[in-house]
Design a protein around this motif. Structure first.
Motif, PDB file in Angstrom:
ATOM      1  N   TYR A 149      41.802 -16.288   8.451  1.00 37.66           N
ATOM      2  CA  TYR A 149      42.128 -16.759   9.814  1.00 37.66           C
ATOM      3  C   TYR A 149      43.025 -15.710  10.474  1.00 37.66           C
ATOM      4  CZ  TYR A 149      40.577 -20.956   7.476  1.00 37.66           C
ATOM      5  OH  TYR A 149      39.833 -21.834   6.748  1.00 37.66           O
ATOM      6  N   LEU A 150      42.840 -15.566  11.779  1.00 36.20           N
ATOM      7  CA  LEU A 150      43.575 -14.520  12.493  1.00 36.20           C
ATOM      8  C   LEU A 150      44.189 -15.092  13.768  1.00 36.20           C
ATOM      9  CD1 LEU A 150      44.070 -11.374  12.839  1.00 36.20           C
ATOM     10  CD2 LEU A 150      41.929 -11.325  14.126  1.00 36.20           C
ATOM     11  N   ILE A 151      45.473 -14.767  13.992  1.00 39.06           N
ATOM     12  CA  ILE A 151      46.100 -15.084  15.287  1.00 39.06           C
ATOM     13  C   ILE A 151      46.450 -13.755  15.954  1.00 39.06           C
ATOM     14  CG2 ILE A 151      48.051 -16.151  16.488  1.00 39.06           C
ATOM     15  CD1 ILE A 151      48.289 -18.165  14.231  1.00 39.06           C
ATOM     16  N   VAL A 152      45.905 -13.528  17.145  1.00 37.23           N
ATOM     17  CA  VAL A 152      46.180 -12.279  17.855  1.00 37.23           C
ATOM     18  C   VAL A 152      47.253 -12.546  18.906  1.00 37.23           C
ATOM     19  CG1 VAL A 152      45.207 -10.365  19.174  1.00 37.23           C
ATOM     20  CG2 VAL A 152      43.779 -11.581  17.502  1.00 37.23           C
ATOM     21  N   ALA A 153      48.347 -11.794  18.805  1.00 43.75           N
ATOM     22  CA  ALA A 153      49.485 -11.954  19.733  1.00 43.75           C
ATOM     23  C   ALA A 153      50.036 -10.574  20.075  1.00 43.75           C
ATOM     24  CB  ALA A 153      50.553 -12.829  19.085  1.00 43.75           C
ATOM     25  N   ALA A 154      49.130  -9.670  20.417  1.00 40.78           N
ATOM     26  CA  ALA A 154      49.520  -8.255  20.574  1.00 40.78           C
ATOM     27  C   ALA A 154      49.973  -7.907  21.993  1.00 40.78           C
ATOM     28  CB  ALA A 154      48.370  -7.352  20.136  1.00 40.78           C
ATOM     29  N   GLY A 155      49.999  -8.872  22.908  1.00 40.02           N
ATOM     30  CA  GLY A 155      50.568  -8.623  24.237  1.00 40.02           C
ATOM     31  C   GLY A 155      49.738  -7.671  25.091  1.00 40.02           C
ATOM     32  N   VAL A 156      50.443  -6.924  25.919  1.00 39.14           N
ATOM     33  CA  VAL A 156      49.770  -6.072  26.907  1.00 39.14           C
ATOM     34  C   VAL A 156      50.130  -4.605  26.697  1.00 39.14           C
ATOM     35  CG1 VAL A 156      50.058  -7.943  28.611  1.00 39.14           C
ATOM     36  CG2 VAL A 156      51.598  -5.978  28.688  1.00 39.14           C
ATOM     37  N   GLY A 375      44.252 -16.996  19.780  1.00 38.15           N
ATOM     38  CA  GLY A 375      45.115 -16.084  20.535  1.00 38.15           C
ATOM     39  C   GLY A 375      46.309 -16.834  21.085  1.00 38.15           C
ATOM     40  N   ILE A 376      47.406 -16.113  21.241  1.00 41.71           N
ATOM     41  CA  ILE A 376      48.602 -16.688  21.874  1.00 41.71           C
ATOM     42  C   ILE A 376      49.270 -15.605  22.723  1.00 41.71           C
ATOM     43  CG2 ILE A 376      50.009 -16.263  19.793  1.00 41.71           C
ATOM     44  CD1 ILE A 376      51.655 -18.771  20.603  1.00 41.71           C
ATOM     45  N   GLY A 377      49.770 -16.018  23.875  1.00 39.20           N
ATOM     46  CA  GLY A 377      50.558 -15.105  24.694  1.00 39.20           C
ATOM     47  C   GLY A 377      49.727 -14.266  25.652  1.00 39.20           C
ATOM     48  N   ASP A 378      50.339 -13.156  26.044  1.00 39.22           N
ATOM     49  CA  ASP A 378      49.814 -12.330  27.140  1.00 39.22           C
ATOM     50  C   ASP A 378      48.423 -11.766  26.879  1.00 39.22           C
ATOM     51  OD1 ASP A 378      52.261 -12.758  28.278  1.00 39.22           O
ATOM     52  OD2 ASP A 378      53.015 -10.725  27.965  1.00 39.22           O
TER      53      ASP A 378
END
Ligand SMILES: Cc1cc2nc3c(=O)[nH]c(=O)nc-3n(C[C@H](O)[C@H](O)[C@H](O)COP(=O)(O)OP(=O)(O)OC[C@H]3O[C@@H](n4cnc5c(N)ncnc54)[C@H](O)[C@@H]3O)c2cc1C
Length: 476
Positions: A149-156, A375-378
């Protein structure tokens, strides 16, 4: 109990009860009320799931830490890896208060290590490529990591280089500033101090002349879409407080001051109060000549054409032109896109207006094609502002839905699009614009379009500790 004691408890992996949190918030009745009526969905219960699987979180900012802390508490047997380059965490909303001279630079830099538990594997690197067809990714240093499982929270990623003639090292010289400037991998945020010095230089110049100031806003999505105007109003007020003045131009690629009509009207009223701001709508900064102090904008507009008898209306003809504007001081907001690793991967939207941003469902935050990815965030390609406030509301949704998928169930929690923009319209007053996919969504029964000192006090004194000790620990 003071903040340090609370932080120590959290670091030692003790849970902070809502009662303790409320005790802390009792320092401020406003903050206590904010906590009590947070509006964010409930935290997942401690160790509420026995689901297993290798979870990888990408990023070390607001969204990543908020998801990580909730996931650590929610899983009885967590197997979590975080891939984040930064040992220091930047409280980015505070860059505005550093610029305004209200915070010191060190007030907005925290140690990241306290948020990442010992049982979590931390790879201090950045993802270079994602291979979601094979559930793996590769870091810049060449480590291949497999996941279930993967959560991507790498922003901008900022793209200052898209403005011809501008390089990052020019920011802070020759009247050029940008409060956005930061290097999150290095845990630094120069934009705040550079803009604070820019305020002071502008103040000095206004003693002997009427400087021409341009504040820009690009057409791309932005972190905290209100931040360009925060700098406009605060710098204007910084002069006004000492009976000084300048000629301000707000040159924005957009056609309005704010997307919501109530807030847009309130901001026009704020500008009328200053009386020295000219708006240039449809103006995108494309070039800068720092030596001659000339900024060039691509201006898109429409003119009325022939009357169409069949349609019973005038044709509107699209026009465009490049416009040069001279300035003494310019505040530049960078064009922004998803980080390259996402934008160049199969995880990004492959076409459309959100091309390159993470292709997640706007409610479940689950990837639309890769169901084990969230995904979470920007970084999320969803139609709402990019703020820490959104990430806070997304945290319980992402973690709850991920656990459902780990338990072989359908994700059912839905993000309503909540976001918040504390528009600092002067020293001491904020318009707290809270909204979601459906429109205005104030947490309090107060007119959201009215500038209030209470929001200034809340943002300046309470939000930073709430963010640092509660939100990043997934406690609100
Ligand atoms: C000037 C300014 C003012 C703001 N004001 C407000 C405000 O008033 N209210 C509000 O709610 N929000 C505000 N924000 C926005 C808020 O800071 C962001 O929305 C929030 O930080 C988003 O969290 P995130 O986790 O998505 O991204 P970030 O917090 O930016 O974190 C991204 C993380 O990903 C890491 N990363 C990047 N690329 C990779 C990679 N390839 N591999 C691994 N890791 C990677 C970065 O190093 C960083 O750790 C403001 C932002 C700025 C700049």
């Amino acid at each position: 109990m003071n903040y340090d004691e609370i932080f120590k408890k959290v670091k030692e992996n003790e849970s902070l009860s809502r009662r303790d949190a409320l005790k802390m918030m009792a320092l401020s009745p406003v903050a206590a009320a904010a906590l009590a009526s947070t509006g964010a969905p409930a935290t997942a219960n401690a160790s509420s799931s026995d689901a297993t699987g290798r979870v990888v979180i990408v990023g070390g900012g607001s969204g990543a830490l908020m998801a990580l802390s909730r996931l650590r508490r929610a899983l009885s047997k967590p197997d979590i890896t975080i891939i984040a380059p930064n040992e220091k965490h930047v409280y980015q909303p505070g860059q505005i208060f550093v610029a305004a001279g209200e915070y010191d630079p060190e007030d907005i830099i925290f140690d990241n290590t306290g948020y990442i538990g010992d049982e979590v594997k931390w790879i201090k690197d950045e993802v270079a490529t994602f291979d979601p067809d094979n559930n793996k990714l590769e870091t810049k240093k060449g480590t291949v990591v497999e996941y279930d499982y993967l959560i991507v929270a790498a922003g901008v990623q900022y793209h200052y280089e898209q403005i011809e003639g501008l390089t990052v090292d020019m920011i802070g010289k020759n009247g050029i500033s940008s409060v956005y400037l930061n290097d999150l991998a290095a845990g630094t945020a120069e934009g705040g101090t550079i803009t604070r010095d820019w305020f002071k230089a502008l103040h000095e110049a206004a003693k002997t002349s009427k400087p021409r100031v341009i504040c820009t806003q690009p057409s791309t999505p932005l972190k905290c879409g209100g931040a360009p105007q925060k700098i406009l109003y605060l710098s204007d007020d910084f002069l006004k407080r000492d009976k000084l003045s300048a000629e301000f131009t707000f040159a924005t690629a957009g056609e309005k001051l704010f997307g919501l009509p109530e807030i847009d009207a309130a901001l026009h009223k704020v500008q009328d109060g200053y009386g020295n701001i000219t708006n240039k709508f449809g103006h995108e900064l494309i070039r800068i000549d720092a030596e001659k102090k000339i900024a060039t904008f691509h201006h898109k507009y429409q003119v009325q054409g022939e009357f169409d008898k069949d349609l019973n209306e005038y044709d509107m003809i699209d026009k465009e032109e490049d416009v040069d504007m001279e300035y003494d001081f310019i505040h530049i907001v960078p064009p922004t896109a998803a980080v390259d690793a996402v934008a160049n991967s199969l995880l990004g939207w492959q076409k459309g207006t959100a091309k390159g941003w993470l292709e997640v469902d706007r409610e479940t935050l689950q990837h639309r094609r890769y169901k084990n990815v969230f995904g979470i965030g920007d970084v999320c390609g969803i139609p709402i502002g990019k703020t820490g406030g959104s990430a806070r509301h997304q945290g319980p949704i992402v973690v709850g839905n991920l656990i459902s998928v780990m338990e072989k169930k359908e994700p059912t929690l839905k993000f309503d699009g909540y976001t918040v923009c504390p528009l600092k319209v002067s020293y001491g007053e904020i318009i707290m614009a809270e909204f979601n996919y459906d429109g205005l969504a104030p947490s309090f029964p107060l007119d959201p379009a009215k500038p209030r000192w209470i929001w200034w006090a809340f943002d300046l004194y309470m939000l930073q500790p709430m963010y640092r000790y509660l939100m990043l620990n997934g406690l609100m």
